[in-house]
Design a protein around this motif. Structure first.
Motif, PDB file in Angstrom:
ATOM      1  N   GLY B  18       0.026 -35.624  35.246  1.00  0.00           N
ATOM      2  CA  GLY B  18       1.293 -36.389  35.433  1.00  0.00           C
ATOM      3  C   GLY B  18       2.478 -35.498  35.636  1.00  0.00           C
ATOM      4  N   TRP B  19       2.329 -34.259  34.883  1.00  0.00           N
ATOM      5  CA  TRP B  19       3.337 -33.305  34.839  1.00  0.00           C
ATOM      6  C   TRP B  19       3.364 -32.662  36.214  1.00  0.00           C
ATOM      7  N   LEU B  20       2.236 -32.282  36.936  1.00  0.00           N
ATOM      8  CA  LEU B  20       2.382 -31.803  38.200  1.00  0.00           C
ATOM      9  C   LEU B  20       2.944 -32.711  39.250  1.00  0.00           C
ATOM     10  N   VAL B  21       2.557 -33.895  39.062  1.00  0.00           N
ATOM     11  CA  VAL B  21       2.876 -34.992  39.988  1.00  0.00           C
ATOM     12  C   VAL B  21       4.363 -35.120  39.842  1.00  0.00           C
ATOM     13  N   TYR B  22       4.994 -35.035  38.741  1.00  0.00           N
ATOM     14  CA  TYR B  22       6.324 -35.308  38.578  1.00  0.00           C
ATOM     15  C   TYR B  22       7.098 -34.305  38.884  1.00  0.00           C
ATOM     16  N   TYR B  23       6.800 -32.907  38.462  1.00  0.00           N
ATOM     17  CA  TYR B  23       7.519 -31.698  39.048  1.00  0.00           C
ATOM     18  C   TYR B  23       7.290 -31.374  40.593  1.00  0.00           C
ATOM     19  N   SER B  24       6.439 -31.999  41.235  1.00  0.00           N
ATOM     20  CA  SER B  24       6.344 -31.581  42.519  1.00  0.00           C
ATOM     21  C   SER B  24       7.564 -32.104  43.598  1.00  0.00           C
ATOM     22  N   PHE B  25       8.033 -33.055  42.824  1.00  0.00           N
ATOM     23  CA  PHE B  25       9.459 -33.489  43.393  1.00  0.00           C
ATOM     24  C   PHE B  25      10.652 -32.709  43.145  1.00  0.00           C
ATOM     25  N   PHE B  26      10.484 -31.578  42.269  1.00  0.00           N
ATOM     26  CA  PHE B  26      11.645 -30.901  42.127  1.00  0.00           C
ATOM     27  C   PHE B  26      11.765 -29.281  42.259  1.00  0.00           C
ATOM     28  N   ARG B  27      12.785 -29.011  42.488  1.00  0.00           N
ATOM     29  CA  ARG B  27      12.917 -27.347  42.812  1.00  0.00           C
ATOM     30  C   ARG B  27      13.060 -26.777  41.180  1.00  0.00           C
ATOM     31  N   TRP B  28      12.404 -25.926  40.990  1.00  0.00           N
ATOM     32  CA  TRP B  28      12.186 -25.297  39.688  1.00  0.00           C
ATOM     33  C   TRP B  28      11.814 -23.935  39.575  1.00  0.00           C
ATOM     34  N   ASN B  29      12.352 -23.031  39.094  1.00  0.00           N
ATOM     35  CA  ASN B  29      11.860 -21.578  38.769  1.00  0.00           C
ATOM     36  C   ASN B  29      11.016 -21.461  37.356  1.00  0.00           C
ATOM     37  N   GLY B  30      11.230 -22.572  36.543  1.00  0.00           N
ATOM     38  CA  GLY B  30      10.466 -22.445  35.150  1.00  0.00           C
ATOM     39  C   GLY B  30      11.609 -21.904  34.098  1.00  0.00           C
ATOM     40  N   PHE B  31      12.639 -21.694  34.578  1.00  0.00           N
ATOM     41  CA  PHE B  31      13.874 -21.218  33.640  1.00  0.00           C
ATOM     42  C   PHE B  31      14.946 -22.002  33.584  1.00  0.00           C
ATOM     43  N   ILE B 238      -2.292 -21.090  45.473  1.00  0.00           N
ATOM     44  CA  ILE B 238      -1.322 -21.707  44.628  1.00  0.00           C
ATOM     45  C   ILE B 238      -0.996 -20.878  43.238  1.00  0.00           C
ATOM     46  N   TYR B 239      -1.977 -20.131  42.930  1.00  0.00           N
ATOM     47  CA  TYR B 239      -1.848 -19.394  41.491  1.00  0.00           C
ATOM     48  C   TYR B 239      -0.581 -18.405  41.713  1.00  0.00           C
ATOM     49  N   ARG B 240      -0.272 -17.872  42.961  1.00  0.00           N
ATOM     50  CA  ARG B 240       0.368 -16.975  43.170  1.00  0.00           C
ATOM     51  C   ARG B 240       2.039 -17.692  42.768  1.00  0.00           C
ATOM     52  N   PHE B 241       2.089 -18.875  43.302  1.00  0.00           N
ATOM     53  CA  PHE B 241       3.425 -19.443  43.269  1.00  0.00           C
ATOM     54  C   PHE B 241       3.797 -19.820  41.589  1.00  0.00           C
ATOM     55  N   PHE B 242       2.726 -19.903  40.928  1.00  0.00           N
ATOM     56  CA  PHE B 242       3.009 -20.195  39.298  1.00  0.00           C
ATOM     57  C   PHE B 242       3.253 -18.894  38.719  1.00  0.00           C
ATOM     58  N   PHE B 243       2.338 -17.905  38.969  1.00  0.00           N
ATOM     59  CA  PHE B 243       2.146 -17.181  38.083  1.00  0.00           C
ATOM     60  C   PHE B 243       2.237 -15.299  38.682  1.00  0.00           C
ATOM     61  N   GLU B 244       2.012 -15.233  39.988  1.00  0.00           N
ATOM     62  CA  GLU B 244       2.453 -13.807  40.514  1.00  0.00           C
ATOM     63  C   GLU B 244       3.550 -14.025  41.746  1.00  0.00           C
ATOM     64  N   PRO B 245       4.615 -14.311  41.414  1.00  0.00           N
ATOM     65  CA  PRO B 245       5.599 -14.781  42.506  1.00  0.00           C
ATOM     66  C   PRO B 245       6.378 -13.318  42.790  1.00  0.00           C
ATOM     67  N   GLU B 246       6.623 -13.546  44.327  1.00  0.00           N
ATOM     68  CA  GLU B 246       7.297 -12.224  44.818  1.00  0.00           C
ATOM     69  C   GLU B 246       8.503 -11.975  44.139  1.00  0.00           C
ATOM     70  N   THR B 247       9.355 -13.351  43.981  1.00  0.00           N
ATOM     71  CA  THR B 247      10.557 -13.057  43.284  1.00  0.00           C
ATOM     72  C   THR B 247      10.880 -13.723  42.069  1.00  0.00           C
ATOM     73  N   VAL B 248      10.782 -15.182  42.173  1.00  0.00           N
ATOM     74  CA  VAL B 248      10.889 -15.875  40.974  1.00  0.00           C
ATOM     75  C   VAL B 248       9.619 -17.099  40.960  1.00  0.00           C
ATOM     76  N   PRO B 249       9.126 -17.423  40.083  1.00  0.00           N
ATOM     77  CA  PRO B 249       8.327 -18.469  40.161  1.00  0.00           C
ATOM     78  C   PRO B 249       8.425 -19.781  40.882  1.00  0.00           C
ATOM     79  N   GLN B 250       7.744 -20.558  41.644  1.00  0.00           N
ATOM     80  CA  GLN B 250       8.347 -21.579  42.405  1.00  0.00           C
ATOM     81  C   GLN B 250       7.368 -22.680  41.834  1.00  0.00           C
ATOM     82  N   ILE B 251       7.534 -23.281  40.697  1.00  0.00           N
ATOM     83  CA  ILE B 251       6.827 -24.144  40.169  1.00  0.00           C
ATOM     84  C   ILE B 251       6.658 -25.630  40.668  1.00  0.00           C
TER      85      ILE B 251
END
Lengths: 307, 281
Positions: B18-31, B238-251
């Protein structure tokens, strides 16, 4: 007809009996050729499966200068166990090993207790909403966001205050439990209820019947889930990887080896330590596999046939 | 009595979906605070060329694995079904790689595949089969083929075992009467064993497909998507966008990719089931 008997018949055909008909003898030769070819193929394939592991092991006991040279050869120049002691002491593998043991232990013990209870209840009780629950189980199993779920899993563990080895264990458990619950449920449904009914008549409650009567009867399927759980947890890479990103002390052996490999690729550490670590991660599971192989085989075949 | 397993299940299997589906409608860097973007992430997924390349790579990886793995596993299972000497020992050896950690397998093969001094190149050069060392991992096509080979190496044993388990439930009288009527090995396999094995085979192949589409560990440690993203599969991407971003995570975007990946797996599975159903007699 057993394999050995089949083989001996072939031999008898090939050995020339007195005045054999020509055709039969030629068939015998062809059959021999086929058998020989098959044997070569099968043994060759076996070698193909083992050789990479053997080379990996050889390299793990080779001196570093041999590994990094451009023409290292296939056998170790000298047997150098210091790679292992280096990994154990300097690369913190003692810590990683203990972490692996802790996580695997928690997963296996918790799995055995929790999944057996759930499987037992689903097999014996007809709870309202049970259908819905089982459907939801199946849906989550097939949605399988797997790697994509690591981020929320880690965040949830953090907010629950278990961003530690316990959290790693619980996330791993959540990943394997559905299949185990189904295996146990199917097994219990195959058991007769007579003994449990008798216990109930003698005043044993539902939980008492589970603990004293049903649990021992479940031993065969629990050995299967223990073996599957051990394999899944010991080999797990993704969960401890994500949990240890911010806290390297949480690394398990597998994650420790892979972290060292990244360093090795960038020239910051030594490949011989990486391979020694890799062997350390493989040896326990190989030993367990060889000792308990029939349970592995049974576990996987049951899991697929019933699952 | 359900509580001990339901708590981890709800916390770590149900809520994250549910969390993933919910946040897939947001722009969020995790912070910082998430911003609602509607279907914005999904529109970006549709346009993300690198993502669809990784989907294609995943499908190529899956196809390559299946084409090699399934026939080989079937052939081996049939050989053991007919009986050979030391069958149990051989089956154990073939199955062994499957119980090992895929991540560690990736690391060991990464070592053996090295261009300079790698064991495979040494053997091939020693036998004078090649003049120049092969770039097993340094070239896009080779890297994918290497991944496929290692995947087959690790998984042929489990498929063999499952096919074998299916075959030994076939009554002996059927294969024996086929032999009496003069059917050779191929005909016995093709017209007696294979049709009876189909129900098991369909399930085994489906499980394989789903498992391969969800690959992560082996790819991460063997090629890590390299060279330059050529062997990225869906989940390493996908893993890169969560944990190994080039700049900030794009959750938020990673969540949308995760949901999309799940849909891709679903579509492929359903398509496979359609095809096998249609070919049913």
């Amino acid at each position: 007809m057993s394999a050995a008997i089949g083989f001996r018949e072939g031999e008898r055909v090939a050995a020339p009996p007195p005045a054999p008909p020509r055709r039969l003898r030629r068939l015998g030769a062809a059959a021999w050729l086929r058998r020989g070819l098959l044997a070569v193929l099968l043994v060759g394939l076996a070698a193909f499966m083992l050789v990479p592991l053997v080379f990996g092991f050889f390299a793990s006991v080779s001196p570093l200068r041999q590994i990094v040279s451009s023409d290292p050869g296939l056998l170790p120049d000298s047997w150098d166990w210091s790679n292992y002691t280096d990994a154990w002491t300097r690369a913190n593998f003692a810590r990683y090993f203990v972490n692996s043991v802790i996580v695997t232990f928690i997963v296996v013990v918790f799995d055995t207790l929790a999944s057996s209870m759930t499987g037992y209840v689903l097999a014996r009780k007809h709870l309202p909403g049970q259908r819905v629950l089982e459907t939801v189980f199946m849906v989550t199993l097939f949605i399988g966001l797997t790697t994509a779920m690591l981020y929320p899993q880690y965040q949830i563990a953090r907010s629950l205050g278990i961003a530690n080895l316990l959290g790693v264990s619980m996330v791993e458990y959540a990943g394997i439990m559905i299949i185990h619950v189904y295996l146990i449920k199917a097994f219990v449904q195959g058991l007769g209820t007579e003994v449990e009914d008798a216990a109930r008549v003698d005043g044993c409650g539902f939980f008492g019947t589970y603990r004293r009567i049903a649990l021992p009867l479940m031993a065969p399927i629990l050995i299967t889930t223990i073996v599957l759980g051990f394999q899944a947890s010991w080999n797990n890479y993704q969960v401890p990887l994500v949990f240890s990103l911010a806290e390297p002390d949480l690394r398990t052996l597998i994650v420790g080896v892979s972290a060292l490999q990244y360093d090795a690729v960038e020239g910051m550490s030594a490949y011989n330590t990486v391979l020694a670590g890799a062997s350390m991660a493989l040896i326990p599971i190989v030993v367990v596999f060889i000792v308990l192989q029939r349970f592995f085989v049974r576990g996987w075949t049951e899991g697929a046939v019933k699952g | 009595m359900l509580v001990p397993s339901l708590l981890p299940y709800i916390a770590f299997a149900l809520i994250p979906v549910g969390w993933l589906v919910y946040y897939s409608f947001f722009r969020w860097n995790g912070f910082t605070e998430p911003t609602y973007v509607g279907l914005g992430n999904y529109r970006r997924v549709a346009r993300d060329g690198e993502w669809w390349e990784s989907v294609v790579t995943t499908l190529q990886f899956t196809g390559g694995r299946l084409v090699l793995e399934i026939p080989l596993a079937l052939a081996l299972a049939y050989v053991f079904f007919r009986g050979v000497r030391a069958g149990t020992l051989l089956r154990t050896v073939y199955f062994l790689p499957y119980v090992l950690s895929p991540a560690i397998i990736g690391i060991i093969f990464g070592f053996l595949f090295r261009e300079v001094g790698g064991q495979f190149n040494q053997i091939l050069q020693g036998l004078s089969l090649i003049d120049e060392p092969i770039k097993f991992l340094g070239d896009a096509t080779n890297a994918l083929l290497s991944l496929i080979s290692v995947g087959v190496w690790a998984h042929v044993g489990i498929n063999m075992l499952l096919f074998f388990a299916g075959m030994i439930t076939i009554p002996r009288e059927l294969t024996e009467s086929a032999a009496v009527e003069g059917a050779g090995e191929w005909k016995t396999f093709r017209y007696v064993v294979l049709p009876l094995l189909m129900p098991v085979a369909r399930v085994v192949i489906l499980i394989s497909i789903i498992g391969i589409l969800r690959s992560f560990d082996l790819v991460k440690t063997l090629t890590d998507g390299g060279p330059t993203g050529a062997t990225d599969v869906m989940f390493t991407y996908i893993y890169r966008f969560f944990f190994e971003p080039e700049t900030v995570p794009q959750i938020g975007y990673a969540a949308a990719l995760g949901v999309t990946a799940s849909v891709v797996v679903g579509i492929v599975s359903v398509a496979y089931l359609r095809v096998v159903r249609r070919n049913e007699p």
